[in-house]
Structure formats: C-alpha cells, structure tokens
Design an enzyme around this catalytic site. Structure first.
Site, PDB file in Angstrom:
ATOM      1  N   ARG A   1     -12.747  -3.432  -7.893  1.00 38.66           N
ATOM      2  CA  ARG A   1     -12.421  -4.268  -6.733  1.00 38.66           C
ATOM      3  C   ARG A   1     -13.623  -4.624  -6.042  1.00 38.66           C
ATOM      4  O   ARG A   1     -14.515  -3.553  -5.718  1.00 38.66           O
ATOM      5  CB  ARG A   1     -11.116  -3.315  -5.907  1.00 38.66           C
ATOM      6  CG  ARG A   1     -10.582  -4.052  -4.752  1.00 38.66           C
ATOM      7  CD  ARG A   1      -9.560  -3.337  -4.248  1.00 38.66           C
ATOM      8  NE  ARG A   1     -10.307  -2.027  -3.505  1.00 38.66           N
ATOM      9  CZ  ARG A   1      -9.706  -1.592  -2.157  1.00 38.66           C
ATOM     10  NH1 ARG A   1      -8.476  -2.008  -1.784  1.00 38.66           N
ATOM     11  NH2 ARG A   1     -10.331  -0.700  -1.513  1.00 38.66           N
TER      12      ARG A   1
ATOM     13  N   PHE B   1       0.886  -1.187  -0.058  1.00 42.46           N
ATOM     14  CA  PHE B   1       0.063   0.041  -0.120  1.00 42.46           C
ATOM     15  C   PHE B   1       0.918   1.172   0.051  1.00 42.46           C
ATOM     16  O   PHE B   1       1.745   1.303   0.759  1.00 42.46           O
ATOM     17  CB  PHE B   1      -0.789   0.021   1.156  1.00 42.46           C
ATOM     18  CG  PHE B   1      -1.924   1.064   1.260  1.00 42.46           C
ATOM     19  CD1 PHE B   1      -2.875   1.139   0.249  1.00 42.46           C
ATOM     20  CD2 PHE B   1      -2.122   1.951   2.247  1.00 42.46           C
ATOM     21  CE1 PHE B   1      -3.962   1.943   0.009  1.00 42.46           C
ATOM     22  CE2 PHE B   1      -2.974   2.988   2.101  1.00 42.46           C
ATOM     23  CZ  PHE B   1      -4.019   2.724   1.061  1.00 42.46           C
TER      24      PHE B   1
ATOM     25  N   TYR C   1     -11.247  -0.160  10.524  1.00 47.27           N
ATOM     26  CA  TYR C   1     -12.473   0.340  10.003  1.00 47.27           C
ATOM     27  C   TYR C   1     -12.920  -0.733   8.703  1.00 47.27           C
ATOM     28  O   TYR C   1     -13.862  -0.608   7.968  1.00 47.27           O
ATOM     29  CB  TYR C   1     -12.538   1.562   9.542  1.00 47.27           C
ATOM     30  CG  TYR C   1     -11.343   2.086   8.780  1.00 47.27           C
ATOM     31  CD1 TYR C   1     -11.153   1.732   7.275  1.00 47.27           C
ATOM     32  CD2 TYR C   1     -10.225   2.575   9.296  1.00 47.27           C
ATOM     33  CE1 TYR C   1     -10.151   2.243   6.565  1.00 47.27           C
ATOM     34  CE2 TYR C   1      -8.959   3.274   8.513  1.00 47.27           C
ATOM     35  CZ  TYR C   1      -9.023   2.904   7.166  1.00 47.27           C
ATOM     36  OH  TYR C   1      -8.103   3.257   6.471  1.00 47.27           O
ATOM     37  N   LYS C   2     -12.091  -1.592   8.172  1.00 43.07           N
ATOM     38  CA  LYS C   2     -12.387  -2.385   7.334  1.00 43.07           C
ATOM     39  C   LYS C   2     -13.169  -3.720   7.694  1.00 43.07           C
ATOM     40  O   LYS C   2     -14.253  -3.625   8.145  1.00 43.07           O
ATOM     41  CB  LYS C   2     -10.835  -2.826   6.542  1.00 43.07           C
ATOM     42  CG  LYS C   2     -10.210  -1.740   5.681  1.00 43.07           C
ATOM     43  CD  LYS C   2      -9.147  -2.251   4.873  1.00 43.07           C
ATOM     44  CE  LYS C   2      -8.391  -1.187   4.382  1.00 43.07           C
ATOM     45  NZ  LYS C   2      -7.872  -0.123   4.925  1.00 43.07           N
TER      46      LYS C   2
ATOM     47  N   ASP D   1       1.799  -5.591   8.104  1.00 45.27           N
ATOM     48  CA  ASP D   1       0.489  -4.728   7.755  1.00 45.27           C
ATOM     49  C   ASP D   1      -0.696  -5.966   7.499  1.00 45.27           C
ATOM     50  O   ASP D   1      -0.681  -6.441   6.717  1.00 45.27           O
ATOM     51  CB  ASP D   1       0.648  -3.762   6.768  1.00 45.27           C
ATOM     52  CG  ASP D   1      -0.517  -2.793   6.568  1.00 45.27           C
ATOM     53  OD1 ASP D   1      -1.760  -3.257   7.100  1.00 45.27           O
ATOM     54  OD2 ASP D   1      -0.392  -1.570   6.360  1.00 45.27           O
TER      55      ASP D   1
END
Length: 414
Positions: A373, A128, A224-225, A199
């Site tokens: 996605r 990322f 939050y995912k 991560d």
C-alpha cells in the site's frame, strides 16, 4: 536514454507543480521517498518550533496557569475549527479530542439513540476493522436485539431500508483506497430514515470533503494521517449544527459538562459541540496538531486533489509497466473518481517485498493478505518521487532483494 527522457518529464511536472513549495514545510529524511502518509504523516517543521515553545514556555513557565493564559481549555474547539475548514464544516461543529475509536463510540451511541425504534447498524466488509469492533461492542451494550449488519461495499445503497438505524461507513477504504459516494449514500440513508455516520480518517486532507453540502449527520476522523499531527495525534468528531442541542453521547465526561468547574454531581451536557468532549484535553498533542494544520492555510483542496490524481495515475502506469510481469496487479480502483489518495497492489510475497522496498528508501506498508500500500500526500510528494519509487520497486523484484531472510519475519506493525 529512455529513462532520462522519462525523468525529464517528471522534473517538468515538478517544476510546474503549484504545491511544490509546500515540501519545504516538512522534514523529510535524506534518501527517503515517503509513501506512507496515509498511516502517519511527515513532521511539519512548524510543529517542532511549536512543541519547543509549548513544553519550555507554556508548560515550563506557566504551569497550571496555561489553561487560562494560553487558552489550553478551548483548544479542542479551536483546533476542531481548523479541521472543519478542510471538510466543509461550519464553525463550532468539529471538536478535536480523544482517538478515532473513542469518538466513534460517542457518535455511534448517540446516533442509535436518535433512532430508538431501530436496531441495525449497517456497514460494509471493507470498513476498517477497528470501526467494526466498536460497533460490535456498542451493539452488545445496547442489547441482544441490536446487530451490526455487514454487506459488500457495492451493496450498501441497496441494503439501506427502514430497519437501519445508522449507516456507519468509512469514505475511503483503508486497504484499497476505494471511495464511497458520500452524497449519494447519505441521501439514500436519509430517504429511509437512517442516520448517516462517516469515518473520514483517510479523507480529511486527502480528498475534497463537504460535510455541510452533503448534509451528513455525524463524522469522525484522525489527526495523524494526511493532517500530519504526529503519532497518536488527537482525532476529531463532527456533529451537524441542527443536531447538537439534542444529541446524547454515550460517554458523558467532565469536559462535556455545561459547567465543569461548578463540580455538579449530576451531568448536564454542554451546549453545542462541547458535549462531544470527555476528559482533559491532551495539550501537547493538540499543540502539534494545531501547528500542523497551519500548513493548510493557503492550500486549495482542488489543487491537492488534482495533484493526488496525477501522482496516483503516474504510479499505476509506472508500476504496471515495470512490475506487472512479477505478478503485481492493481487492487485500487483504476478510475480516479472512485479512489482516495492511495494506491494498492496485490503482490506475491507482499510483506517481504515491502520490507525490501523500505530498506531501499521507499516507505509504504503492507496489509493482509497480500496488499502493498502506498499513500500519496501531495503537500510533500513530487512526481519525481513517484517515478523513482516505481523504479526501485522494479529493482527489488528483478534482483529478488525480498528473499533476504531478514525481510521474512513479521514485525508487530506492518
């Protein structure tokens, strides 16, 4: 008749789904098939009740007494322990605080200090970008001899050698869902004396993770995912138990002090995971995340993974059968053992196609340069949702709904 037979099959899969009842624990807007839980999870109903109580009663009536009366002060560790259960971490090794980027700053800077004779941070080009930005900034602060070395994802293992101080890897690729072998890479990193920093932003709550068994050194991730903690929810950081007594985070903040209310002028780090905290805990965000994590109390991650694979495999099959002739091709690994809980396709006019799809009630997202996605959260997504989403995507392409001029203009968030 064919579509009815297929839809009956989806219905049968949903009826036999051991996680099917979990959907009722979430608020899902009518008419929406939500396939973007890898960016922002759905709202757990328990979080609504909890937030009303925290705001009206705890904050409203207790005021500053809430730090003691409602144990706000210890929430980073208590919430961290709930996250720890989902990633195979021992009690007292995870703390919920700050953002993923801030936690990565703490973890990476501490990791570099664990290997002062080495100057290389190793990562891959699929990582990322935010993680790479943090690494670039830390390298500048530490000195001109420090550098971030980037290799292709498949070359990480061969690039690990005695020059590497820290291997900084995201387990599940944000763009394609490709998944690194955590155990294998960590073992290789340790064999050459490097620190293993992971991560888990697209892993926690999505795939089984066991940080204790794999013996990773440090990890970060967001709330939050797949953990469904709400927009901007606090992130988390993990430190292996045997490293906690000597780890030195770059950010030495008030809450990381051994005795914050002694108000010493000199910093003394807290014992244990507490030293990875910095500023005042965000109680509203932690409370929402805390309630969201209660949803996981009776969830078996093995069942989550099995359903995730089933949902993803079904989506691949349906999209390729229905939409392959429009130029879509799979960007994610076909082998389920090599991917997380998301599926991505390269798609011509991908941004506009995704906007048209969202307008039809199927929410996914777009990533540069041409990737549409889809994230699959087994707690609230069913097989029927996946099948219908593929049918709607086919209609968007057949009817060229994406050509609508309103779908051509890029918004700030894609």
């Amino acid at each position: 008749m064919g579509n009815r037979t297929v839809s009956d099959k989806w219905a049968a899969l949903d009826q036999n789904d051991p996680l099917g009842s979990m959907r009722d624990k979430f608020h899902i807007p009518d008419g929406v098939i939500y396939l973007d839980g890898n960016s922002l999870g759905c709202l757990p109903r328990a979080a609504v009740t909890r937030m009303k109580d925290v705001v009206a009663v705890e904050w409203g009536n207790s005021l500053i007494r809430g730090w003691n009366d409602h144990n706000w002060i210890d929430m980073p560790v208590s919430v961290g322990n709930k996250i720890g259960r989902l990633i195979g971490a021992a009690l007292g090794t995870v703390v919920a605080a700050d953002s993923t980027s801030v936690n990565l700053t703490k973890a990476l800077s501490a990791a570099l200090q664990m290997r002062p004779d080495r100057k290389v941070i190793l990562s891959d080009r699929g990582n990322f970008p935010a993680d790479l930005y943090i690494a670039q900034g830390i390298a500048r602060v530490f000195g001109p001899e420090y550098k971030l070395k980037l290799v292709e994802p498949e070359d990480v293992e061969s690039a690990l050698d005695e020059t590497v101080a820290v291997m900084m890897i995201t387990q599940v690729d944000y763009r394609t869902g490709r998944m690194h072998d955590m155990a294998q890479l960590t073992k290789r990193a340790h064999n050459v004396g490097a620190v293993a920093l992971w991560d888990l932003a697209h892993s926690a709550g999505a795939v089984p993770v066991d940080v204790s068994a794999t013996q990773i050194d440090l990890a970060v991730g967001c709330g939050y995912k797949y953990l469904n903690g709400g927009p901007g929810a606090p992130a988390f950081v993990y430190v292996r138990p045997d490293l906690q007594a000597n780890i030195e985070p770059f950010l030495s903040g008030w809450m990381g002090h051994a005795a914050p209310f002694d108000f010493d002028l000199d910093y003394r780090p807290s014992e244990g995971i507490g030293r990875m905290t910095v500023g005042t805990p965000p109680i509203l965000g932690l409370s929402a995340l805390d309630a969201a994590l209660d949803v996981w109390d009776d969830v078996d991650m093995g069942e989550v993974r099995a359903k995730s694979i089933g949902l993803c495999d079904l989506f691949i099959a349906e999209v390729e059968a229905r939409c392959g002739k429009f130029g879509l091709h799979l960007a994610s690994p076909r082998d389920s053992a090599r991917r997380g809980s998301q599926i991505s396709f390269h798609c011509p006019n991908g941004y506009a196609v995704m906007q048209a799809l969202i307008s039809e009630g199927v929410i996914g997202d777009f990533r540069q340069p041409d990737v549409i996605r889809f994230g699959f959260t087994p707690l609230y997504i069913g097989y029927g949702d996946v099948g219908r989403a593929a049918m709607i995507l086919e209609r968007v392409l057949v009817q060229e709904l994406w050509r609508n001029p309103s779908f051509q203009t890029r918004a700030k968030v894609t």
